[in-house]
Design an enzyme around this catalytic site. Structure first.
Site, mmCIF file in Angstrom:
data_model
loop_
_atom_site.group_PDB
_atom_site.id
_atom_site.type_symbol
_atom_site.label_atom_id
_atom_site.label_comp_id
_atom_site.label_asym_id
_atom_site.label_seq_id
_atom_site.Cartn_x
_atom_site.Cartn_y
_atom_site.Cartn_z
ATOM 1 N N TYR A 12 27.204 40.780 45.180
ATOM 2 C CA TYR A 12 26.666 39.594 44.187
ATOM 3 C C TYR A 12 25.287 39.674 44.407
ATOM 4 O O TYR A 12 24.736 39.829 45.855
ATOM 5 C CB TYR A 12 27.475 38.220 44.461
ATOM 6 C CG TYR A 12 28.533 38.104 43.802
ATOM 7 C CD1 TYR A 12 28.484 37.674 42.512
ATOM 8 C CD2 TYR A 12 29.689 38.387 44.555
ATOM 9 C CE1 TYR A 12 29.827 37.371 42.215
ATOM 10 C CE2 TYR A 12 30.926 38.182 43.764
ATOM 11 C CZ TYR A 12 30.978 37.449 42.623
ATOM 12 O OH TYR A 12 32.078 37.515 42.017
ATOM 13 N N TYR A 41 35.649 43.854 45.448
ATOM 14 C CA TYR A 41 34.954 43.541 46.700
ATOM 15 C C TYR A 41 35.790 43.009 47.820
ATOM 16 O O TYR A 41 36.854 42.357 47.464
ATOM 17 C CB TYR A 41 33.713 42.730 46.411
ATOM 18 C CG TYR A 41 33.699 41.408 45.874
ATOM 19 C CD1 TYR A 41 34.199 40.285 46.941
ATOM 20 C CD2 TYR A 41 33.655 41.153 44.632
ATOM 21 C CE1 TYR A 41 34.486 38.880 46.209
ATOM 22 C CE2 TYR A 41 33.898 39.639 44.031
ATOM 23 C CZ TYR A 41 34.339 38.748 44.803
ATOM 24 O OH TYR A 41 34.411 37.365 44.525
ATOM 25 N N ARG A 74 39.070 41.731 46.036
ATOM 26 C CA ARG A 74 39.100 40.803 45.095
ATOM 27 C C ARG A 74 39.262 42.096 43.988
ATOM 28 O O ARG A 74 38.365 42.820 43.635
ATOM 29 C CB ARG A 74 38.034 39.909 44.588
ATOM 30 C CG ARG A 74 37.718 38.698 45.403
ATOM 31 C CD ARG A 74 38.735 37.850 45.502
ATOM 32 N NE ARG A 74 39.322 37.561 44.380
ATOM 33 C CZ ARG A 74 39.306 36.864 43.118
ATOM 34 N NH1 ARG A 74 38.181 36.108 43.243
ATOM 35 N NH2 ARG A 74 39.792 36.456 42.215
ATOM 36 N N HIS A 99 36.513 41.028 38.506
ATOM 37 C CA HIS A 99 36.609 39.820 37.715
ATOM 38 C C HIS A 99 35.085 39.202 37.482
ATOM 39 O O HIS A 99 34.118 39.664 37.966
ATOM 40 C CB HIS A 99 37.287 38.849 38.521
ATOM 41 C CG HIS A 99 36.630 38.524 39.844
ATOM 42 N ND1 HIS A 99 36.746 39.132 41.021
ATOM 43 C CD2 HIS A 99 35.683 37.573 40.358
ATOM 44 C CE1 HIS A 99 35.854 38.515 41.926
ATOM 45 N NE2 HIS A 99 35.384 37.710 41.288
ATOM 46 N N HIS A 110 33.553 35.443 36.454
ATOM 47 C CA HIS A 110 33.945 34.037 36.429
ATOM 48 C C HIS A 110 33.180 33.577 35.363
ATOM 49 O O HIS A 110 32.091 33.979 34.714
ATOM 50 C CB HIS A 110 33.000 33.689 37.772
ATOM 51 C CG HIS A 110 33.365 33.749 38.948
ATOM 52 N ND1 HIS A 110 34.113 33.386 39.888
ATOM 53 C CD2 HIS A 110 33.065 35.126 39.796
ATOM 54 C CE1 HIS A 110 34.393 33.847 40.932
ATOM 55 N NE2 HIS A 110 33.763 34.972 41.027
HETATM 56 FE FE LIG Z 1 33.796 36.328 42.725
#
Ligand SMILES: [Fe+3]
Lengths: 206, 242
Positions: free
Chosen positions: B108, B147, B157, B160, B162
């Site tokens: 991110y 990640y 995870r 995905h 959000h």
């Molecule tokens: Fe996330």
């Protein structure tokens, strides 16, 4: 067997996660992408009514401030009108009624500036005391939490408020009252939100 | 003006509960008292409205909205599209949909993300758009990478995106996550598994949509979103009294 109802199921909620700021407040995540971020100006320049600052912490079950939370506020103007076609009346040009704030990453403090809302119609001819609707999301919160901020100095209106009176445990009602103070001429309402533990804030299934 | 009616009650057994032991962060952040049930008032059936003056046309194109001129982010180019509907199956028009995600390496662009996968200089990782009059929305982006995260020692995870959706009343406000068909990490994820039923989990998995691909250019996934529906007013239970 019976006939099948053809309603759809609501999309299930998932946590907003630790990086909610990227999507909803990218400036705070550390980068500049949009021309205009949304939600920083709730009342706009033309709103009448008392200008106030609302501030607080979100505190977890261990007593620690939650430093990665995002809050949204939804409120009526000083006349008790929401800027939406299903609320009778008009709002001032530029009155959004909606705001979005994040906490300071180091301290967990959050704050927004707005005007104090007026009373709004309740169900069946009742009147709701002035309040700000709050919605709280964060990492570890699986579905957004809804609560209401009421103003402690609205003693009479609060005593008659149908939502406050829905709360059977009178001691818990105090968790919804923001405390007023005057800081160098600025009116500040303090509203700490406790997710869990002693004096857990009242959350609503709306 | 039609008489406002309530939103259908949220099915709290379909959504994840607040307290989910295996998603450890929820333990101290979950209210222990039951929620107080409110019948809708004007405060819940109204909500903020957004228009084209609030956003820019490029905001839904994550391939372009942060890239240097003439460059684009690394990764599998995808169209993520679908409709926002309510529980009655009606489209939700002109509603704000916001999306955020990791880059193709699973990183991110956020000062708190320290995963060793590199930042992509051409990828911001957020977008927003308004649904059209039929409730339709689309984003162009790259497929996010999986990640690792700190929960159990070895949790990953699934890929995905959000998603945040408003609807027309504050009672419809929703944040969720969109997963991708065929990802083996979905079934292993403690955050996915906060959702009690497999049918509900399946409703968060976007389907590969070959009809919507752009051949030789961009692959597509379809992700429909359902917000709470409202009672009809056949027999009125009026909010504002008689
Ligand atoms: Fe996330």
């Amino acid at each position: 067997m019976v006939q099948k109802l053809d309603y759809l199921k609501e999309t299930p909620s998932q946590t907003a996660g630790p990086y909610v700021h990227i999507g909803l407040a990218p400036g705070a995540a550390g980068f500049d992408i949009y021309e205009r971020e949304l939600g920083w100006d709730i009342a706009g320049p033309n709103a009448t009514g008392e200008r106030i600052r609302v501030e607080g912490l979100v505190i977890d079950g261990t007593g620690s401030p939650v430093k990665d939370v995002l809050l949204e506020a939804w409120q009526a103007n000083a006349e008790g009108v929401y800027p939406h076609p299903e609320s009778a009346g008009e709002t001032e040009e530029g009155f959004r009624g909606w705001g979005r704030v994040i906490t300071n990453f180091e301290t967990g403090e959050w704050a927004f500036e707005t005007i104090k809302p007026g009373s709004t119609p309740g169900r069946n001819g009742t009147t709701q005391a002035p309040h700000i609707n709050l919605w709280i999301v964060a990492r570890g919160i699986n579905i957004g939490l809804n609560t209401r901020l009421y103003f402690e100095d609205e003693t009479e209106a609060n005593a008659a408020d149908p939502v406050i009176n829905t709360i059977e445990w009178e001691k818990r009602r105090a968790t919804l009252l923001a405390k007023r103070s005057d800081k160098d001429g600025q009116i500040v309402y303090r509203f700490d939100i406790r997710l869990q533990g002693e004096n857990e804030t009242v959350f609503f299934d709306i | 003006m039609s008489t406002p009616a309530e939103y259908y009650q949220r099915d709290r057994e379909w959504h994840p509960p607040a307290y989910t032991h295996d998603y450890k962060t929820s333990v101290a952040r979950s209210p222990q008292y039951s929620l107080i049930s409110l019948e809708n008032t004007v405060s819940e059936i109204t909500g903020p409205r957004f228009g084209h003056g609030d956003i820019d046309p490029i905001d839904n194109d994550l391939i372009l909205n942060y890239a240097q001129p003439g460059q684009s982010p690394i990764g599998e180019r995808i169209i993520l599209h679908g409709r926002v509907l309510d529980e009655n199956g009606r489209p939700v028009p002109n509603t704000l949909v916001e999306a955020w995600q990791a880059n193709a390496g699973g990183r991110y662009r956020h000062k708190k993300d320290t995963y060793l996968a590199p930042i992509d200089p051409n990828f911001g990782g957020c977008g927003r758009t308004l649904t059209d009059e039929n409730g339709y929305y689309f984003f162009r982006t790259v497929k996010p990478g999986a990640y690792p995260w700190r929960n159990w020692v070895n949790n990953w995870r699934p890929a995905h995106v959000h998603m945040s959706i408003f609807g027309s009343g504050f009672a419809q406000r929703l944040i969720t996550q969109c997963y991708f068909e065929g990802d083996p990490l979905i079934a292993k994820c403690p955050i996915v598994k906060t959702i009690p039923s497999q049918a509900a989990i399946d409703s968060l998995v976007a389907a590969l949509d070959l009809n919507a691909t752009i051949p030789l250019d961009t692959i597509a996934y379809k992700f429909d979103i359902v917000l709470r529906g409202r009672r009809s007013t056949l027999f009125e239970n009026r909010l504002e009294g008689n």
